[in-house]
Scaffold this active site. Structure first.
Site, PDB file in Angstrom:
ATOM      1  N   PHE A 119       0.932  -1.348  -0.035  1.00  0.00           N
ATOM      2  CA  PHE A 119      -0.048  -0.098  -0.025  1.00  0.00           C
ATOM      3  C   PHE A 119       1.022   1.313   0.024  1.00  0.00           C
ATOM      4  O   PHE A 119       1.703   1.347   0.594  1.00  0.00           O
ATOM      5  CB  PHE A 119      -0.831  -0.009   1.224  1.00  0.00           C
ATOM      6  CG  PHE A 119      -1.994   1.162   1.166  1.00  0.00           C
ATOM      7  CD1 PHE A 119      -3.021   0.613   0.547  1.00  0.00           C
ATOM      8  CD2 PHE A 119      -1.880   2.156   2.011  1.00  0.00           C
ATOM      9  CE1 PHE A 119      -4.037   1.834   0.454  1.00  0.00           C
ATOM     10  CE2 PHE A 119      -2.958   3.215   1.987  1.00  0.00           C
ATOM     11  CZ  PHE A 119      -3.860   3.009   0.960  1.00  0.00           C
ATOM     12  N   ASP A 196       0.643  -4.904   8.179  1.00  0.00           N
ATOM     13  CA  ASP A 196      -0.373  -4.199   7.954  1.00  0.00           C
ATOM     14  C   ASP A 196      -1.735  -5.038   8.134  1.00  0.00           C
ATOM     15  O   ASP A 196      -1.959  -6.060   6.936  1.00  0.00           O
ATOM     16  CB  ASP A 196      -0.307  -3.244   6.827  1.00  0.00           C
ATOM     17  CG  ASP A 196      -1.044  -2.240   6.730  1.00  0.00           C
ATOM     18  OD1 ASP A 196      -2.437  -2.367   7.042  1.00  0.00           O
ATOM     19  OD2 ASP A 196      -0.875  -0.797   6.258  1.00  0.00           O
ATOM     20  N   TYR A 221     -11.743   1.711  10.001  1.00  0.00           N
ATOM     21  CA  TYR A 221     -12.942   2.142   9.322  1.00  0.00           C
ATOM     22  C   TYR A 221     -13.151   1.590   8.147  1.00  0.00           C
ATOM     23  O   TYR A 221     -14.345   1.782   7.552  1.00  0.00           O
ATOM     24  CB  TYR A 221     -12.520   3.511   8.963  1.00  0.00           C
ATOM     25  CG  TYR A 221     -11.216   3.762   8.101  1.00  0.00           C
ATOM     26  CD1 TYR A 221     -11.289   3.502   6.962  1.00  0.00           C
ATOM     27  CD2 TYR A 221     -10.284   4.507   8.958  1.00  0.00           C
ATOM     28  CE1 TYR A 221     -10.237   3.922   6.206  1.00  0.00           C
ATOM     29  CE2 TYR A 221      -9.016   4.802   8.270  1.00  0.00           C
ATOM     30  CZ  TYR A 221      -8.847   4.271   6.791  1.00  0.00           C
ATOM     31  OH  TYR A 221      -7.626   4.609   6.072  1.00  0.00           O
ATOM     32  N   LYS A 222     -12.570   0.274   8.118  1.00  0.00           N
ATOM     33  CA  LYS A 222     -12.858  -0.428   6.779  1.00  0.00           C
ATOM     34  C   LYS A 222     -13.851  -1.605   7.426  1.00  0.00           C
ATOM     35  O   LYS A 222     -14.981  -1.394   7.583  1.00  0.00           O
ATOM     36  CB  LYS A 222     -11.562  -1.042   6.207  1.00  0.00           C
ATOM     37  CG  LYS A 222     -10.748  -0.024   5.522  1.00  0.00           C
ATOM     38  CD  LYS A 222      -9.416  -0.431   5.245  1.00  0.00           C
ATOM     39  CE  LYS A 222      -8.617   1.061   4.357  1.00  0.00           C
ATOM     40  NZ  LYS A 222      -7.189   0.660   4.225  1.00  0.00           N
ATOM     41  N   ARG A 371     -12.235  -2.795  -7.636  1.00  0.00           N
ATOM     42  CA  ARG A 371     -12.071  -3.687  -6.498  1.00  0.00           C
ATOM     43  C   ARG A 371     -13.602  -3.649  -5.864  1.00  0.00           C
ATOM     44  O   ARG A 371     -14.172  -2.719  -5.613  1.00  0.00           O
ATOM     45  CB  ARG A 371     -11.048  -2.755  -5.442  1.00  0.00           C
ATOM     46  CG  ARG A 371     -10.385  -3.799  -4.784  1.00  0.00           C
ATOM     47  CD  ARG A 371      -9.481  -2.961  -3.875  1.00  0.00           C
ATOM     48  NE  ARG A 371      -9.955  -1.657  -3.287  1.00  0.00           N
ATOM     49  CZ  ARG A 371      -9.481  -0.985  -2.240  1.00  0.00           C
ATOM     50  NH1 ARG A 371      -8.631  -1.562  -1.534  1.00  0.00           N
ATOM     51  NH2 ARG A 371     -10.073  -0.115  -1.716  1.00  0.00           N
TER      52      ARG A 371
HETATM   53  C1  LIG Z   1      -6.322   1.769   3.980  1.00  0.00           C
HETATM   54  C2  LIG Z   1      -5.077   1.382   4.295  1.00  0.00           C
HETATM   55  C3  LIG Z   1      -4.468   2.294   5.069  1.00  0.00           C
HETATM   56  C4  LIG Z   1      -4.650   3.704   5.290  1.00  0.00           C
HETATM   57  O1  LIG Z   1      -4.054   4.529   6.241  1.00  0.00           O
HETATM   58  P1  LIG Z   1      -4.252   5.636   7.130  1.00  0.00           P
HETATM   59  O2  LIG Z   1      -3.178   6.125   7.744  1.00  0.00           O
HETATM   60  O3  LIG Z   1      -5.682   5.396   7.685  1.00  0.00           O
HETATM   61  O4  LIG Z   1      -4.572   6.563   5.833  1.00  0.00           O
HETATM   62  C5  LIG Z   1      -2.938   1.863   5.218  1.00  0.00           C
HETATM   63  N1  LIG Z   1      -2.392   0.632   4.771  1.00  0.00           N
HETATM   64  C6  LIG Z   1      -3.171  -0.340   4.162  1.00  0.00           C
HETATM   65  C7  LIG Z   1      -2.751  -1.442   3.788  1.00  0.00           C
HETATM   66  C8  LIG Z   1      -4.570   0.167   3.842  1.00  0.00           C
HETATM   67  O5  LIG Z   1      -5.428  -0.565   3.236  1.00  0.00           O
END
Ligand SMILES: *Cc1c(COP(=O)(O)O)cnc(C)c1O
Length: 411
Positions: A119, A196, A221-222, A371
């Site tokens: 990511f 992560d 938040y997911k 997706r």
């Molecule tokens: C959504 C996501 C993030 C988002 O990070 P934020 O700090 O909340 O913006 C980070 N890593 C992965 C793998 C994600 O899917």
């Protein structure tokens, strides 16, 4: 192929759908892996918390101050397979990754290892840390669909490494990495691994303790439905906590915080990774979301996730492959999170057309993937079918052809 109605009728989690707000029944929302739906309980508990704010003001802090740990323990047992006292909720995933990766680099010598398709925020944080700590950043190429393997990591760690940072469920393909095997090869090379779990928490079984995982971060938040910008979680294996330090020496990580002592002396446990004042409203919403995950049970959620993605793959093979779509996710359901990616030469415009003209909300992930996320708590098999049915009709009409090919600010 078994029909959606029958699959929904047999779904033991079907009752959870009504526990979420569905304000537009005609919209097919398949982007809960970007922002989960609003749980009805969250709306109620937030209203109560706002009332408490107005009424009790600062005198409510004794009841609020331990929420980062309490909600952390809840996430640990409901979704992460971690022990009490190993998880806290604070800051964003980006900041937590910075904190834990930085702590790992302070403790170990050598290179930073990740994969090229990780990511973006993860890669950027690691790039910055490599520069700040004067370390080599080794980004290896993993299979785009199947994701990083233990053999890839072993090769990239050749000669030793300090830190390996990977996503457990890949954000584009949805591939699940072998946490136990990768942790083992990284450890043999002298590295700590930061996982992560943004696309794993609340969608698949995560067994941090059983896998011997050292460090992890992830979004709430997911699949945990904590709301836009809700604070992230971080996990540090108990045995490592006293040996690692946050790079941010804040007062919420301080032993006897309110003694207001002259020097930084961090808490012995997980709280040392906190920094500043926690967002109480957000934590209230996160708790409501995670309580639903706990009530449903992560094993049942993960099983439904595999059933939903399997149904999606069957439909995609039958309806969409002939229209130029290719599966961008693993075919083995055990190797997938709760989303699938479809690749298409005109993916950007097809995605816009779905949103603007068919009331289907997936998301586009460049260069060529759309997706489709199926959070098991509130996604029905009928949603999976309806999204693809509208997609094939849209392609048949060519309804995407006159759309602007330029990407918008948020994709
Ligand atoms: C959504 C996501 C993030 C988002 O990070 P934020 O700090 O909340 O913006 C980070 N890593 C992965 C793998 C994600 O899917």
């Amino acid at each position: 192929m078994t029909g959606a109605e029958e699959l929904d009728a047999r779904d033991p989690l079907a009752g959870f759908r009504e526990r979420f707000v569905h304000s537009r029944p005609e919209r097919v929302y398949v982007d809960g892996n970007s922002l989960g739906r609003l749980p009805r309980a969250a709306a109620e508990e937030l209203a109560a918390r706002v009332g408490e704010w107005g009424d009790r003001l600062v005198s409510a802090w004794p009841d609020w101050i331990d929420l980062p740990r309490e909600v952390g323990d809840l996430i640990a047992r409901a979704a992460l397979g971690a022990r009490p006292g190993e998880v806290v909720v604070s800051d964003s995933t980006t900041v937590n990754l910075y904190k834990l990766a930085s702590a790992a680099l302070a403790a170990r010598a050598g290179a930073i290892v990740s994969d090229r398709d990780n990511f973006p925020t993860d890669r950027y944080v690691l790039e910055g840390l490599a520069e700040q700590h004067g370390r080599e950043l080794r980004l290896f190429a993993a299979d785009e669909v199947e994701g990083p393997t233990a053999a890839d990591v072993e090769r990239a760690c050749h000669g030793g490494a300090a830190l390996v940072s990977l996503s457990h469920v890949a954000y584009r393909s949805g591939a699940v990495a072998d946490m136990a095997a990768i942790t083992e090869v990284a450890r043999a090379a002298g590295a700590l691994v930061v996982w992560d779990l943004s696309h794993s928490a609340g969608s698949v079984e995560v067994e941090l303790h059983r896998c011997g995982a050292d460090l992890a971060v992830g979004c709430t938040y997911k699949y945990l439905c904590g709301g836009p910008g809700a604070p992230a979680f971080l996990y540090v294996r108990e045995e490592l906590q006293e040996r690692l330090r946050s790079p941010i020496w804040g007062w919420f990580g301080q032993r006897e915080q309110f003694a207001m002592g002259p020097r930084y002396d961090p808490e012995p446990g997980i709280a040392r990774f906190l920094a500043g004042t926690p967002p109480i409203l957000d934590l209230t919403a996160v708790r409501a979301g995670v309580e639903l995950v706990e009530e449903a049970g992560i094993a049942a959620i993960a099983a439904k996730g595999r059933a939903l993605t399997s149904y999606a793959v069957e439909l995609a093979d039958e309806w969409l492959a002939p229209l130029g779509f290719e599966l961008g996710s693993p075919r083995d359901p055990e190797r997938r999170g709760a989303h699938v990616s479809l690749r298409h030469a005109d993916a950007w415009r097809v995605n816009r057309a779905l949103i603007e003209r068919a009331q289907v909300v997936p998301d586009f992930r460049g260069p060529d993937s759309i997706r489709f996320g199926y959070p098991p708590l509130y996604t029905s098999f009928a949603d999976v079918r309806e999204a693809f049915d509208r997609l094939r009709k849209l392609i048949a009409l060519g309804a995407h052809r006159d759309l602007d090919p330029r990407p918008t600010r948020v994709t």
